[in-house]
Enzyme design. Structure first.
Site, mmCIF file in Angstrom:
data_model
loop_
_atom_site.group_PDB
_atom_site.id
_atom_site.type_symbol
_atom_site.label_atom_id
_atom_site.label_comp_id
_atom_site.label_asym_id
_atom_site.label_seq_id
_atom_site.Cartn_x
_atom_site.Cartn_y
_atom_site.Cartn_z
ATOM 1 N N THR A 249 -46.291 -36.284 71.624
ATOM 2 C CA THR A 249 -46.214 -36.149 73.072
ATOM 3 C C THR A 249 -46.080 -34.668 73.398
ATOM 4 O O THR A 249 -45.723 -33.864 72.544
ATOM 5 C CB THR A 249 -45.034 -36.966 73.655
ATOM 6 O OG1 THR A 249 -44.978 -36.771 75.070
ATOM 7 C CG2 THR A 249 -43.715 -36.564 73.052
ATOM 8 N N GLY A 250 -46.368 -34.339 74.628
ATOM 9 C CA GLY A 250 -46.309 -32.933 75.033
ATOM 10 C C GLY A 250 -47.703 -32.420 75.353
ATOM 11 O O GLY A 250 -48.564 -33.188 75.793
ATOM 12 N N GLY B 63 -51.126 -31.895 75.184
ATOM 13 C CA GLY B 63 -52.157 -32.563 74.401
ATOM 14 C C GLY B 63 -53.133 -31.619 73.741
ATOM 15 O O GLY B 63 -53.606 -31.869 72.630
ATOM 16 N N THR C 8 -45.039 -39.349 78.319
ATOM 17 C CA THR C 8 -45.958 -40.240 77.609
ATOM 18 C C THR C 8 -45.208 -41.121 76.619
ATOM 19 O O THR C 8 -44.324 -40.644 75.922
ATOM 20 C CB THR C 8 -46.953 -39.368 76.817
ATOM 21 O OG1 THR C 8 -47.757 -38.679 77.758
ATOM 22 C CG2 THR C 8 -47.818 -40.175 75.881
ATOM 23 N N ARG D 260 -60.325 -34.280 82.584
ATOM 24 C CA ARG D 260 -59.556 -33.867 81.399
ATOM 25 C C ARG D 260 -59.013 -35.088 80.641
ATOM 26 O O ARG D 260 -58.482 -36.019 81.230
ATOM 27 C CB ARG D 260 -58.416 -32.959 81.844
ATOM 28 C CG ARG D 260 -57.550 -32.404 80.690
ATOM 29 C CD ARG D 260 -56.320 -33.232 80.444
ATOM 30 N NE ARG D 260 -55.427 -32.628 79.465
ATOM 31 C CZ ARG D 260 -54.379 -33.245 78.924
ATOM 32 N NH1 ARG D 260 -54.097 -34.477 79.280
ATOM 33 N NH2 ARG D 260 -53.618 -32.652 78.060
ATOM 34 N N VAL D 261 -59.146 -35.062 79.341
ATOM 35 C CA VAL D 261 -58.562 -36.095 78.482
ATOM 36 C C VAL D 261 -57.663 -35.384 77.480
ATOM 37 O O VAL D 261 -58.030 -34.334 76.951
ATOM 38 C CB VAL D 261 -59.677 -36.877 77.743
ATOM 39 C CG1 VAL D 261 -59.089 -37.795 76.679
ATOM 40 C CG2 VAL D 261 -60.498 -37.688 78.748
ATOM 41 N N GLY D 262 -56.495 -35.952 77.235
ATOM 42 C CA GLY D 262 -55.550 -35.311 76.313
ATOM 43 C C GLY D 262 -55.573 -35.934 74.925
ATOM 44 O O GLY D 262 -56.526 -36.605 74.531
ATOM 45 N N ASP D 263 -54.505 -35.712 74.211
ATOM 46 C CA ASP D 263 -54.392 -36.184 72.824
ATOM 47 C C ASP D 263 -54.084 -37.677 72.708
ATOM 48 O O ASP D 263 -54.375 -38.303 71.688
ATOM 49 C CB ASP D 263 -53.243 -35.443 72.127
ATOM 50 C CG ASP D 263 -51.918 -35.744 72.840
ATOM 51 O OD1 ASP D 263 -51.828 -35.520 74.056
ATOM 52 O OD2 ASP D 263 -50.985 -36.250 72.177
#
Ligand code: SD4
Length: 325
Positions: free
Chosen positions: A236-237, A239, A185, A213-216
């Site tokens: 990053t990483g 989320g 990312t 799914r939605v991440g950070d």
């Protein structure tokens, strides 16, 4: 109050604690030091093509907001980067869904989540920020908005990504890969010649994530946060871990309280290490920039680095880590 005691208190106040009922913030002192801000662009991972693009724009006088958008677009267009934009890995059902956000120096923000078929989600996020009364648009609504704004639909699943996904389907093991081939990312922070800070973050999220799914990365405060009076941070990483600690917001608030970018990034990573018993199984990494142009970075696992463009020089900067491996 005795005079000596009063003088003592005043000295503390001037060091940045308080005068009367008002709070003097440490960064205000630095701003009065008569520094000419030197433009700087930093980004998660070794995305030097992106920081070069942004850094050169800044040196030519572009705003931090324009530079950060154009900078991350370099990776959104990079078909070899399977974790951002066009060519991003799909979810477990084969959908490429993108998340992105952008923040301006005036505190405005825009974001898109679960956006399909648009190669530059960061630009759609900017349009959300500038053309709507909202901060975040999701899924079908975000796609319709993008099309109304003139963005063209495109199939983002490359033959390579499709092949890798089909191979994954054979065993369907859902395991986050730490430091995926050292590119991931992109979260970027830019400071322009006026000393103004903007940020952006864009991703296709975790490969083979659950549909929906939605991440950070598109969450203001998690994958990105900035306050133009203090500084900014990007993450990053994994989320889920970043969201649970609202990592980027935390870093900016710690810097506001006087911590250096390095100290603030370390504390944010340690929140995850202390809370998540399985922290060794995933990566979390942050990079932060304060108003004085100081940078900090920290991560759980070795292998994270950040790209920087400053005074005509491009570099990759390995980050200190909590674990040695
Ligand atoms: C996410 N933080 O969607 C992103 C992915 C990422 O390293 O940064 N991977 O969780």
């Amino acid at each position: 109050m005795k005079r000596r005691k009063f003088i003592g208190r005043s000295a503390i106040s001037l060091a940045g604690i308080s005068i009367g009922s008002g709070l003097i913030k440490p960064h205000l002192f630095a701003m009065t030091k008569n520094i000419t801000p030197k433009p700087i662009a930093i980004a998660t991972w070794n995305f030097q093509n992106a920081t070069k693009m942004a850094g050169k724009m800044l040196e030519d006088g572009a705003s931090a907001l324009d530079a950060v958008e154009q900078g991350v677009m370099v990776e959104e267009s990079n078909l070899k980067n399977t974790t951002v934009g066009d060519g991003g890995a799909p979810d477990r059902d084969g959908n490429v869904t993108l998340d992105a956000c952008i923040m301006a120096p005036n505190g405005n923000a825009g974001s898109v989540v679960y956006l399909k078929e648009i190669a530059h989600p960061v630009s759609v996020a900017r349009k959300v920020m500038e053309e709507t009364p909202h901060v975040m648009l999701a899924g079908e609504g975000a796609l319709q908005f993008a099309i109304q704004q003139g963005f063209k639909r495109k199939n983002l699943l490359t033959a390579e990504s499709e092949k890798a996904w089909k191979e994954w389907l054979e065993h369907k093991k859902y395991q986050p890969i730490i430091n995926i081939e050292n590119h991931d990312t992109i979260g970027m922070l830019c400071m322009d010649k006026n000393g103004d800070i903007a940020g952006a973050c864009t991703t296709s999220g975790l490969s083979y994530k659950m549909n929906g799914r939605v991440g950070d990365s598109p969450i203001i405060g998690s994958g990105l946060f900035l306050d133009n009076e203090v500084g900014g941070a990007v993450g990053t990483g994994m989320g889920e871990a970043i969201m649970k600690s609202v990592g980027s917001f935390l870093i900016v608030e710690l810097m506001r309280q006087g911590k250096s970018p390095q100290e603030a990034c370390e504390e944010a990573v340690m929140r995850t290490v202390r809370k998540a018993p399985n922290y060794k199984d995933f990566q979390v990494a942050y990079v932060a920039l304060n108003k004085q142009g100081e940078i900090g970075s920290y991560c759980i696992h070795k292998g994270f680095s950040y790209a920087k463009f400053h005074e005509g020089e491009s570099s990759d900067n390995p980050s200190p880590s909590y674990l040695d491996s």
